[in-house]
Design an enzyme around this catalytic site. Structure first.
Site, PDB file in Angstrom:
ATOM      1  N   ASP A  55       0.793  -1.224   0.000  1.00  9.40           N
ATOM      2  CA  ASP A  55       0.000   0.000   0.000  1.00  9.40           C
ATOM      3  C   ASP A  55       0.832   1.284   0.000  1.00  9.40           C
ATOM      4  OD1 ASP A  55      -1.574  -2.145   0.694  1.00  9.40           O
ATOM      5  OD2 ASP A  55      -2.448  -1.225   2.471  1.00  9.40           O
ATOM      6  N   GLN A  71       4.155   0.524   2.330  1.00  8.71           N
ATOM      7  CA  GLN A  71       4.312  -0.715   3.092  1.00  8.71           C
ATOM      8  C   GLN A  71       5.447  -1.534   2.478  1.00  8.71           C
ATOM      9  OE1 GLN A  71       1.426  -1.885   5.810  1.00  8.71           O
ATOM     10  NE2 GLN A  71       2.405   0.132   5.860  1.00  8.71           N
ATOM     11  N   TRP A  79       5.137 -10.730   1.589  1.00  6.97           N
ATOM     12  CA  TRP A  79       4.603  -9.909   2.665  1.00  6.97           C
ATOM     13  C   TRP A  79       5.130 -10.369   4.020  1.00  6.97           C
ATOM     14  CZ3 TRP A  79       1.761 -10.283   7.131  1.00  6.97           C
ATOM     15  CH2 TRP A  79       1.183  -9.105   7.617  1.00  6.97           C
ATOM     16  N   ARG A 178      -8.442  -0.845  11.111  1.00  3.60           N
ATOM     17  CA  ARG A 178      -7.159  -0.408  10.562  1.00  3.60           C
ATOM     18  C   ARG A 178      -7.304   0.692   9.490  1.00  3.60           C
ATOM     19  NH1 ARG A 178      -7.891  -5.848   9.036  1.00  3.60           N
ATOM     20  NH2 ARG A 178      -8.172  -6.252   6.803  1.00  3.60           N
ATOM     21  N   ASP A 179      -6.129   1.247   9.167  1.00  5.79           N
ATOM     22  CA  ASP A 179      -5.940   2.141   8.019  1.00  5.79           C
ATOM     23  C   ASP A 179      -6.608   3.505   8.198  1.00  5.79           C
ATOM     24  OD1 ASP A 179      -4.819  -0.208   7.057  1.00  5.79           O
ATOM     25  OD2 ASP A 179      -6.553  -0.717   5.829  1.00  5.79           O
TER      26      ASP A 179
END
Length: 575
Positions: A55, A71, A79, A178-179
């Protein structure tokens, strides 16, 4: 302003100096050249030199410098170990990749520093709100501030001693919290921020308020929710205006403005447009998520977890999006990297007020090199011809088509069909009446490999026309293990006028903009034959009716300069 201009000049001078640095010149120049051992690595899209990226986070313009956080896994092309990477630029094209901005070091983020946003406070200083995966693997919201706000590069960040600021209490699932968005101020001078969540199985934009940006209180009611979706990741909320092409700062509200709410779910970025009352914090969408057959998205291909920011220097809103790989994880590990950022896009409300339009930022045109152009060239049905004279694997192509005969268009009910499925069933090899016509990019000489970006025109039941835009990857590669899905969407244009297409081609990514940016489709492709100088570009028309190229302009594209983190050592520390 004077200080910002000085630092922009410093960046220009020192980037040139760094290129010529004794002992580094050869190494740096190799970074800016095509590498046949990495045929799918891009030339002018942002990506770090190695490892995993997802992201885009906290983009902003500060003291004459553009910042992009992202990220990042510092250790592998998969990841994990998520850290905030950090890059800076003076033009959004050439970048210096700095040292990591935020790393997982504290109990409240030890399992990862996940996505978030930047906010410029009234005094002019930036702050970051980000999600931390804490020692219990709960998702919590944290604050980071620059150690030295006078540094336009913002190289060092300090986590707030009172973290976490927001925790999953009162029934919030700690796995769905989140976010945080960029914050905005209401008329009461209190800050608002949205955090993505899922409540009772429904996608939700939780709303928090604060007087001091430290103590946050959750609103009794969310900003918005939908019982037709699940978890909303990476929400975004910002104003747009009908009467101007300029963007608006996130805290601005006017009588003529509308608001956009974006949420990432189902591997796509969906958005809705509506009316926001800053006095009551009520947001009423014109058409809600999943309630229209159009189901508005930023991009109908591979594009996710996007983030916008307001560029105060040029009074525009800019959109970044994460473009994932479409090959196998084993391939990512082998090549040593995974993930791209899209070309930054200027994003505005269309003049019809019903959707957004996007267009690559003007700065990308600085990379245009050798040009070819055509005007008023007819293309008979069932034919294709090559566009030569430019580097087809690294190009920018704009074309507009005129359709002299629409009377025999095939019938369709656009509200009853899924355009992606329709593009799969009627791919570029399937003949129609008006279409398929468009571009075949990253094509091998004999068309064994090719990615087709094209249109078909149908007549709907009310004697209007429906324009379908497709990106067909079914023959994009001889490799069997890569994803070759087709993508598609309708374009809200009148085919009695010209239909336009622009495609940015960069080795393994094709970003296409139909109808002046009303419909966007991004694809990832991994040809084996059509690489480097062996890639070709064609215009084709496989419909039975002839079409005319009104105008075609194509350019070879230069390479963006992305300097590694150690390059920053040459830059002086501001006083």
């Amino acid at each position: 302003m004077e200080g910002s201009l000085i630092w922009i000049l410093v960046v220009h001078i020192l980037v040139i100096a760094y290129q010529g640095e004794v002992g580094a010149s050869d190494r740096i120049q190799k970074n800016f050249q095509y590498n046949p051992k990495q045929p799918h690595r891009t030339a002018y899209h942002f990506q770090p030199s190695k490892n995993w990226m997802n992201d885009p986070n906290g983009p902003m313009y500060y003291k004459g410098i553009y910042h992009l956080f992202y990220q990042y896994n510092p250790y592998a092309a998969v990841w994990g170990n998520i850290t905030w990477g950090h890059a800076v630029s003076h033009n959004l094209i050439d970048w210096i990749d700095l040292e990591h901005a935020v790393e997982p070091t504290e109990p409240y983020d030890i399992n990862g520093c996940w996505s978030g946003s930047a906010t410029i406070l009234p005094g002019g200083n930036p702050v970051i709100l980000y999600t931390g995966a804490d020692f219990k693997n709960r998702q919590v919201q944290n604050l980071a501030e620059p150690k030295n706000p006078s540094d336009p590069y913002l190289e060092e960040w300090i986590k707030a001693k009172y973290n976490p600021l927001m925790t999953p209490i009162n029934g919030i699932d700690p796995q769905f919290f989140r976010d945080p968005t960029t914050a905005w101020q209401g008329p009461d001078k209190r800050w608002r921020v949205v955090v993505g969540s899922q409540i009772d199985g429904h996608g939700t934009a939780l709303l928090y308020r604060s007087k001091d940006f430290v103590t946050w209180t959750k609103s009794e009611k969310p900003l918005h929710f939908s019982n037709k979706t699940k978890m909303w990741e990476c929400p975004d909320f910002y104003p747009v205006i009908v009467s101007r092409r300029n963007g608006l700062d996130t805290s601005v509200h006017s009588k003529n403005s509308k608001h956009v709410l974006k949420a990432s779910f189902n591997d796509q970025d969906y958005y809705i447009i509506g009316t926001y009352n800053p006095e009551t914090d009520k947001f009423i969408p014109d058409v809600d998520f999943m309630e229209s057959y159009l189901k508005l998205r930023y991009d109908y291909g591979i594009f996710y977890a996007s983030k916008t920011f307001y560029d105060s220097a040029k009074r525009r809103r800019i959109l970044w999006g994460w473009v994932t790989e479409a090959d196998d994880k084993i391939d990512d590990i082998k090549k040593g990297w995974s993930g791209l950022q899209s070309i930054p896009r200027s994003i505005v409300l269309d003049k019809n007020g019903k959707q957004l339009t996007q267009w690559p930022i003007k700065e990308i045109e600085r990379l245009r090199r050798k040009e070819v152009n055509l005007q008023n060239k007819g293309i008979k049905g069932g034919t294709a011809f090559e566009i030569t004279g430019i580097t087809a694997s690294q190009a920018d192509v704009e074309v507009s088509f005129h359709l002299p005969n629409l009377h025999d268009a095939e019938l369709i009910h656009p509200e009853k069909v899924d355009p992606k499925i329709l593009c799969s069933e009627k791919n570029a090899s399937t003949k129609g009446v008006i279409g398929p016509f468009g571009l075949m990019v990253l094509a091998s000489k004999n068309l064994t490999e090719r990615t087709a970006v094209f249109f078909r025109v149908f007549k709907s039941h009310d004697d209007k026309y429906a324009v379908l835009m497709c990106s067909d990857q079914t023959r994009s590669s001889l490799r069997k293990e890569v994803n070759k899905s087709s993508f598609g969407a309708f374009v809200d244009v009148d085919p009695k006028e010209n239909i336009s297409l622009r495609s940015l081609i960069d080795h393994s990514i094709v970003e296409s903009f139909g109808g002046g940016g009303k419909t966007c489709i991004t694809s990832r492709v991994y040809p084996e034959l059509a690489v480097g100088q062996e890639a070709h570009l064609y215009v084709f028309n496989y419909g039975t009716k002839s079409v005319t190229i009104s105008n075609l302009h194509g350019w070879s594209m230069g390479r963006a300069k992305i300097f590694p983190a150690h390059g920053r050592r040459m830059f002086p520390t501001p006083n």
